[in-house]
Motif scaffolding. Structure first.
Motif, PDB file in Angstrom:
ATOM      1  N   VAL A  44     -13.941   1.414  23.026  1.00 48.60           N
ATOM      2  CA  VAL A  44     -14.004   0.518  22.794  1.00 48.60           C
ATOM      3  C   VAL A  44     -15.019   0.187  21.232  1.00 48.60           C
ATOM      4  O   VAL A  44     -14.129  -1.074  20.773  1.00 48.60           O
ATOM      5  N   VAL A  45     -15.683   0.779  20.951  1.00 48.19           N
ATOM      6  CA  VAL A  45     -15.631   0.727  19.523  1.00 48.19           C
ATOM      7  C   VAL A  45     -14.919   1.253  18.348  1.00 48.19           C
ATOM      8  O   VAL A  45     -14.532   0.540  17.640  1.00 48.19           O
ATOM      9  N   GLY A  46     -14.485   2.491  19.098  1.00 44.59           N
ATOM     10  CA  GLY A  46     -13.098   3.175  18.232  1.00 44.59           C
ATOM     11  C   GLY A  46     -12.060   1.276  18.197  1.00 44.59           C
ATOM     12  O   GLY A  46     -11.410   1.847  16.970  1.00 44.59           O
ATOM     13  N   ALA A  47     -11.724   1.422  19.764  1.00 44.13           N
ATOM     14  CA  ALA A  47     -10.402   0.202  19.091  1.00 44.13           C
ATOM     15  C   ALA A  47     -11.285  -1.281  18.063  1.00 44.13           C
ATOM     16  O   ALA A  47      -9.971  -1.791  17.425  1.00 44.13           O
ATOM     17  N   VAL A  48     -12.063  -1.721  18.176  1.00 45.99           N
ATOM     18  CA  VAL A  48     -12.534  -2.807  17.346  1.00 45.99           C
ATOM     19  C   VAL A  48     -12.965  -2.801  16.468  1.00 45.99           C
ATOM     20  O   VAL A  48     -12.584  -3.198  15.002  1.00 45.99           O
ATOM     21  N   ALA A  49     -13.470  -1.617  15.761  1.00 41.99           N
ATOM     22  CA  ALA A  49     -13.633  -0.597  14.452  1.00 41.99           C
ATOM     23  C   ALA A  49     -12.601  -0.861  13.539  1.00 41.99           C
ATOM     24  O   ALA A  49     -11.942  -0.659  12.692  1.00 41.99           O
ATOM     25  N   ASN A  50     -11.666  -0.141  14.226  1.00 42.70           N
ATOM     26  CA  ASN A  50     -10.341   0.565  13.631  1.00 42.70           C
ATOM     27  C   ASN A  50      -9.374  -1.195  13.376  1.00 42.70           C
ATOM     28  O   ASN A  50      -8.334  -0.761  12.633  1.00 42.70           O
ATOM     29  N   TYR A  51      -9.449  -1.765  15.080  1.00 43.02           N
ATOM     30  CA  TYR A  51      -8.857  -3.073  14.211  1.00 43.02           C
ATOM     31  C   TYR A  51      -8.910  -3.859  13.019  1.00 43.02           C
ATOM     32  O   TYR A  51      -8.874  -4.462  12.079  1.00 43.02           O
ATOM     33  N   ARG A  52     -10.221  -3.822  12.986  1.00 44.34           N
ATOM     34  CA  ARG A  52     -10.897  -4.488  11.684  1.00 44.34           C
ATOM     35  C   ARG A  52     -10.887  -3.382  10.233  1.00 44.34           C
ATOM     36  O   ARG A  52     -10.673  -4.709   9.123  1.00 44.34           O
ATOM     37  N   PHE A  53     -10.768  -2.441  10.634  1.00 41.50           N
ATOM     38  CA  PHE A  53     -10.519  -1.913   9.129  1.00 41.50           C
ATOM     39  C   PHE A  53      -9.413  -2.661   9.010  1.00 41.50           C
ATOM     40  O   PHE A  53      -8.798  -2.059   7.547  1.00 41.50           O
ATOM     41  N   LEU A  54      -8.448  -1.821  10.014  1.00 42.51           N
ATOM     42  CA  LEU A  54      -7.034  -2.521   9.064  1.00 42.51           C
ATOM     43  C   LEU A  54      -6.784  -4.055   8.740  1.00 42.51           C
ATOM     44  O   LEU A  54      -5.461  -3.639   8.157  1.00 42.51           O
ATOM     45  N   ASP A  55      -7.303  -5.085   9.370  1.00 40.98           N
ATOM     46  CA  ASP A  55      -7.887  -6.143   9.007  1.00 40.98           C
ATOM     47  C   ASP A  55      -8.243  -6.416   7.227  1.00 40.98           C
ATOM     48  O   ASP A  55      -7.086  -6.856   6.924  1.00 40.98           O
ATOM     49  N   GLU A  56      -8.974  -5.944   7.040  1.00 44.75           N
ATOM     50  CA  GLU A  56      -9.322  -5.757   5.821  1.00 44.75           C
ATOM     51  C   GLU A  56      -8.787  -4.889   5.095  1.00 44.75           C
ATOM     52  O   GLU A  56      -8.267  -5.569   4.151  1.00 44.75           O
ATOM     53  N   LEU A  57      -8.071  -4.114   5.331  1.00 43.53           N
ATOM     54  CA  LEU A  57      -7.290  -3.067   4.186  1.00 43.53           C
ATOM     55  C   LEU A  57      -5.730  -4.129   3.994  1.00 43.53           C
ATOM     56  O   LEU A  57      -5.646  -3.996   3.035  1.00 43.53           O
ATOM     57  N   GLY A  58      -5.475  -5.014   5.311  1.00 42.99           N
ATOM     58  CA  GLY A  58      -4.449  -5.499   5.326  1.00 42.99           C
ATOM     59  C   GLY A  58      -4.592  -7.247   4.196  1.00 42.99           C
ATOM     60  O   GLY A  58      -3.747  -7.209   3.404  1.00 42.99           O
ATOM     61  N   ARG A  59      -5.509  -7.119   4.434  1.00 38.00           N
ATOM     62  CA  ARG A  59      -6.085  -8.569   3.677  1.00 38.00           C
ATOM     63  C   ARG A  59      -6.139  -8.076   2.135  1.00 38.00           C
ATOM     64  O   ARG A  59      -5.802  -9.419   1.470  1.00 38.00           O
ATOM     65  N   THR A  60      -7.080  -6.630   2.156  1.00 39.03           N
ATOM     66  CA  THR A  60      -7.029  -6.863   0.521  1.00 39.03           C
ATOM     67  C   THR A  60      -5.618  -6.094  -0.255  1.00 39.03           C
ATOM     68  O   THR A  60      -5.486  -6.695  -1.494  1.00 39.03           O
ATOM     69  N   ALA A  61      -4.695  -5.686   0.107  1.00 39.85           N
ATOM     70  CA  ALA A  61      -3.897  -5.970  -0.193  1.00 39.85           C
ATOM     71  C   ALA A  61      -2.756  -7.123  -0.330  1.00 39.85           C
ATOM     72  O   ALA A  61      -1.707  -6.553  -1.642  1.00 39.85           O
ATOM     73  N   MET A  62      -2.729  -7.788   0.490  1.00 37.22           N
ATOM     74  CA  MET A  62      -1.999  -8.860   0.516  1.00 37.22           C
ATOM     75  C   MET A  62      -2.184  -9.740  -0.849  1.00 37.22           C
ATOM     76  O   MET A  62      -1.719 -10.021  -1.949  1.00 37.22           O
ATOM     77  N   ASN A  63      -3.606  -9.630  -0.846  1.00 33.72           N
ATOM     78  CA  ASN A  63      -4.255 -10.868  -2.161  1.00 33.72           C
ATOM     79  C   ASN A  63      -4.029  -9.632  -3.704  1.00 33.72           C
ATOM     80  O   ASN A  63      -3.525  -9.703  -4.402  1.00 33.72           O
ATOM     81  N   ALA A  64      -4.134  -8.178  -3.818  1.00 37.27           N
ATOM     82  CA  ALA A  64      -3.841  -7.399  -4.727  1.00 37.27           C
ATOM     83  C   ALA A  64      -2.475  -7.287  -5.417  1.00 37.27           C
ATOM     84  O   ALA A  64      -1.998  -7.254  -6.797  1.00 37.27           O
ATOM     85  N   TYR A  65      -1.531  -7.541  -4.553  1.00 38.86           N
ATOM     86  CA  TYR A  65       0.042  -8.020  -4.804  1.00 38.86           C
ATOM     87  C   TYR A  65       0.255  -9.313  -5.468  1.00 38.86           C
ATOM     88  O   TYR A  65       1.012  -9.139  -5.887  1.00 38.86           O
ATOM     89  N   ARG A  66      -0.905 -10.305  -4.410  1.00 45.62           N
ATOM     90  CA  ARG A  66      -0.462 -11.239  -5.160  1.00 45.62           C
ATOM     91  C   ARG A  66      -0.652 -10.720  -6.409  1.00 45.62           C
ATOM     92  O   ARG A  66      -0.647 -12.337  -7.363  1.00 45.62           O
ATOM     93  N   MET A  67      -1.777 -10.692  -6.763  1.00 46.38           N
ATOM     94  CA  MET A  67      -2.849 -10.181  -8.175  1.00 46.38           C
ATOM     95  C   MET A  67      -1.894 -10.619  -8.939  1.00 46.38           C
ATOM     96  O   MET A  67      -1.584 -10.695 -10.508  1.00 46.38           O
ATOM     97  N   ARG A  68      -0.780  -8.814  -8.100  1.00 49.33           N
ATOM     98  CA  ARG A  68       0.109  -8.993  -9.248  1.00 49.33           C
ATOM     99  C   ARG A  68       1.001  -9.118 -10.166  1.00 49.33           C
ATOM    100  O   ARG A  68       1.675  -8.953 -10.745  1.00 49.33           O
ATOM    101  N   LEU A  69       1.569 -10.026  -8.925  1.00 54.91           N
ATOM    102  CA  LEU A  69       3.231 -10.463  -9.086  1.00 54.91           C
ATOM    103  C   LEU A  69       2.779 -11.892  -9.812  1.00 54.91           C
ATOM    104  O   LEU A  69       3.460 -12.208 -10.585  1.00 54.91           O
ATOM    105  N   LEU A  70       1.499 -12.265  -9.484  1.00 54.52           N
ATOM    106  CA  LEU A  70       1.379 -14.009  -9.979  1.00 54.52           C
ATOM    107  C   LEU A  70       0.320 -14.288 -10.898  1.00 54.52           C
ATOM    108  O   LEU A  70       1.290 -15.077 -11.751  1.00 54.52           O
ATOM    109  N   PHE A  71      -0.432 -12.897 -11.141  1.00 57.40           N
ATOM    110  CA  PHE A  71      -1.620 -13.059 -12.512  1.00 57.40           C
ATOM    111  C   PHE A  71      -0.287 -11.917 -13.946  1.00 57.40           C
ATOM    112  O   PHE A  71      -1.466 -11.743 -15.237  1.00 57.40           O
TER     113      PHE A  71
END
Length: 228
Positions: free
Chosen positions: A201-228
């Motif tokens: 349970v811990v492995g599933a939830v932790a990994n899910y959240r880690f990838l969610d945070e990484l995806g959010r960071t990546a989206m914003n990093a590339y938005r910043m690169r393209l828009l600014f």
């Protein structure tokens, strides 16, 4: 998001980091060097392997909205993959839980390669791989280290002026800081993953959240690169 990345850590965050720093100070220097080299070679191997399986950059004619629809699909896919991997290794006992560390890094790097392609950047280029590692560091660092990695991304044009454009660019990463910040970020979740009956349970939830945070960071990093 930019304000969040440069915000001073909370009292709880600063306290936790101080405790982790104390623990790291007790670890002998030769152990730090060994861990750093292991993580460095692991990440570089994953980067090289992902190069062979990465997709070509998508057409530049796509709108930002179309790119982000593709990106959200990728994030959902990798979150499910990471959760399944974490549940499987967490349920498999001590040895399989140890295998979760390199497997999870590989999934995270693959997501970032796909993100680069979706936003029309070629991750086979050394400087693009360097950008990927700074996105990784921004997602999995705290305090001043996160802020420093974020500012490298925000001021990318200035950042690359001091970098070589050949394969030695990755050597400019502070690998000891990279591995310590990453371990400090995931340590508690990964320790709990060893608990009998809870590991899956811990492995599933932790990994899910880690990838969610990484995806959010990546989206914003590339938005910043393209828009600014």
């Amino acid at each position: 998001w930019q304000r969040e990345m440069t915000r001073r850590p909370s009292l709880i965050g600063r306290t936790a980091k101080a405790v982790q720093n104390k623990i790291n100070e007790k670890i002998p220097a030769h152990v730090h060097r060994a861990i750093t080299e292991t993580v460095k070679h692991m990440v570089q191997a994953v980067l090289k392997g992902s190069e062979w399986t990465s997709r070509e950059p998508v057409a530049e004619t796509l709108t930002l909205a179309e790119r982000e629809a593709l990106m959200r699909d990728k994030i959902r896919f990798y979150k499910r993959l990471a959760a399944a991997e974490g549940a499987g290794t967490g349920a498999g006992g001590f040895m399989l839980t140890l295998a979760d560390f390199p497997a999870l890094i590989a999934i995270k790097i693959k997501l970032l390669y796909d993100a680069a392609a979706i936003y029309s950047f070629d991750a086979k280029q050394p400087l693009e791989r360097l950008y990927i590692l700074y996105v990784f560091q921004t997602a999995f660092s705290s305090g001043e280290n996160r802020r420093a990695a974020f500012l490298k991304l925000k001021n990318w044009e200035e950042t690359v002026k001091s970098f070589q454009t050949d394969g030695t660019a990755l050597d400019l990463i502070d690998w000891q800081s990279f591995q310590q910040e990453y371990r400090d970020t995931i340590d508690l979740a990964k320790l709990l993953q060893f608990l009998p009956g809870f590991g899956a349970v811990v492995g599933a939830v932790a990994n899910y959240r880690f990838l969610d945070e990484l995806g959010r960071t990546a989206m914003n990093a590339y938005r910043m690169r393209l828009l600014f």
